[in-house]
Design a protein around this motif. Sequence first.
Motif, PDB file in Angstrom:
ATOM      1  N   LEU A 147       0.855  -1.176   0.000  1.00  0.00           N
ATOM      2  CA  LEU A 147       0.000   0.000   0.000  1.00  0.00           C
ATOM      3  C   LEU A 147       0.894   1.230   0.000  1.00  0.00           C
ATOM      4  CD1 LEU A 147      -2.739   1.436   0.284  1.00  0.00           C
ATOM      5  CD2 LEU A 147      -2.511   1.195   2.772  1.00  0.00           C
ATOM      6  N   ASP A 148       0.953   1.941  -1.117  1.00  0.00           N
ATOM      7  CA  ASP A 148       1.791   3.127  -1.228  1.00  0.00           C
ATOM      8  C   ASP A 148       1.086   4.334  -0.623  1.00  0.00           C
ATOM      9  OD1 ASP A 148       4.293   2.401  -2.697  1.00  0.00           O
ATOM     10  OD2 ASP A 148       2.838   1.651  -4.149  1.00  0.00           O
ATOM     11  N   LEU A 149       1.821   5.113   0.171  1.00  0.00           N
ATOM     12  CA  LEU A 149       1.291   6.282   0.850  1.00  0.00           C
ATOM     13  C   LEU A 149       1.957   7.555   0.350  1.00  0.00           C
ATOM     14  CD1 LEU A 149       1.370   5.021   4.563  1.00  0.00           C
ATOM     15  CD2 LEU A 149      -0.514   4.804   2.916  1.00  0.00           C
ATOM     16  N   ALA A 194       1.640  -4.075   3.615  1.00  0.00           N
ATOM     17  CA  ALA A 194       2.843  -3.289   3.916  1.00  0.00           C
ATOM     18  C   ALA A 194       2.614  -1.865   3.427  1.00  0.00           C
ATOM     19  CB  ALA A 194       4.058  -3.899   3.234  1.00  0.00           C
ATOM     20  N   ALA A 195       2.521  -0.921   4.373  1.00  0.00           N
ATOM     21  CA  ALA A 195       2.337   0.492   4.028  1.00  0.00           C
ATOM     22  C   ALA A 195       3.695   1.130   3.795  1.00  0.00           C
ATOM     23  CB  ALA A 195       1.589   1.209   5.143  1.00  0.00           C
ATOM     24  N   GLY A 208       4.586   0.918   8.186  1.00  0.00           N
ATOM     25  CA  GLY A 208       4.012  -0.045   9.103  1.00  0.00           C
ATOM     26  C   GLY A 208       3.328  -1.177   8.378  1.00  0.00           C
ATOM     27  N   LEU A 209       2.963  -2.179   9.131  1.00  0.00           N
ATOM     28  CA  LEU A 209       2.074  -3.218   8.641  1.00  0.00           C
ATOM     29  C   LEU A 209       0.677  -2.839   9.095  1.00  0.00           C
ATOM     30  CD1 LEU A 209       4.123  -6.464   9.352  1.00  0.00           C
ATOM     31  CD2 LEU A 209       4.033  -5.101   7.266  1.00  0.00           C
ATOM     32  N   VAL A 210      -0.277  -2.886   8.175  1.00  0.00           N
ATOM     33  CA  VAL A 210      -1.602  -2.353   8.439  1.00  0.00           C
ATOM     34  C   VAL A 210      -2.673  -3.357   8.049  1.00  0.00           C
ATOM     35  CG1 VAL A 210      -0.815   0.018   8.089  1.00  0.00           C
ATOM     36  CG2 VAL A 210      -1.755  -1.270   6.149  1.00  0.00           C
TER      37      VAL A 210
END
Length: 317
Positions: free
Chosen positions: A254-256, A284-285, A294-296
């Motif tokens: 998951l790209d932020l 995986a963020a 983090g792991l979300v």
Amino acid sequence: MTNDPAILPAQGAILLVDKAEGWTSHDVVAKSRRALGTRKVGHAGTLDPMATGLLVLGAGPSTRLLTHLVGLDKTYLTTIRLGYATVTDDREGERISTADAGAMGEVTPERISAAAAELTGDIMQAPSAVSAIKVNGQRAYDRVRAGEAVELQQRPVTVHAFELGEARHGVDDTGAPVIDIDATVRCSTGTYIRALARDLGKALGVGGHLTMLRRTRVGPFDVADAVGTEALAQGGALPLLAPTSVATSLFPRLDLGAEQTIDLGNGKKLEVDPSVVPDASIAAAVGPGERLVGLVQVKRGRVRVVTNFPVETGGAP
């Protein structure tokens, strides 16, 4: 030869080590602490001193990943000796029973294959009595060494594959007949390979134990990519795996954006488009610069932190 510690990145790293026989897992952790210049080192599952092969270590903030690595499936190469049983279910333990020549003569390749098939799939297994499992607050192996008879409760495990090589007939150092078999085992975490050898011998009525054990894979990690214990002891540069690459090899990515990275790092829940970002029990963020934020958990567009990954000051970028 150098004893200078490697430079640990700010988010730590995962290190793969090929443990040599005679080393304890604690020995490997201690050497890694010196080699990496940090006290914060842990592992994702031990190996007995007799065993060799892959240990997965985490250092610095990356130790937080270890909780999510412990449950990965594992692959082992092993040699099983049929003909007698030992108290430890391996070659280092005292012999507790020996099969006679008549019983050994009835052990055919067909019977061995059938017994191995019964130990494949979802099975119930009693761990080896010399495991680290606690019984009334005391390690089982300590009770065995004190002379107690210990029998641990069965628990469910999964043996995905129990592949046997050709049986080799011979005699041991007492002149008693034995059969040695090389095997490859792919299994769930919590499976005791020594117990598989014990149970194979028991099913055949002749006793069995391990004479060799080598762990070759943990999830996607291969011992071929690991550093040896002697090289680890010498210090210097080590092949460190970035936590982001490890996490994204195991979980959806998951790209932020920059603002989302700050918000998630501060413990805030995020809202994402559920038509674009699918639900995930663990993802995986990843923020700008390939930083593992983090792991979300993602559920119906809501993102919440399961495990956050801080950046420690003083480390390498």
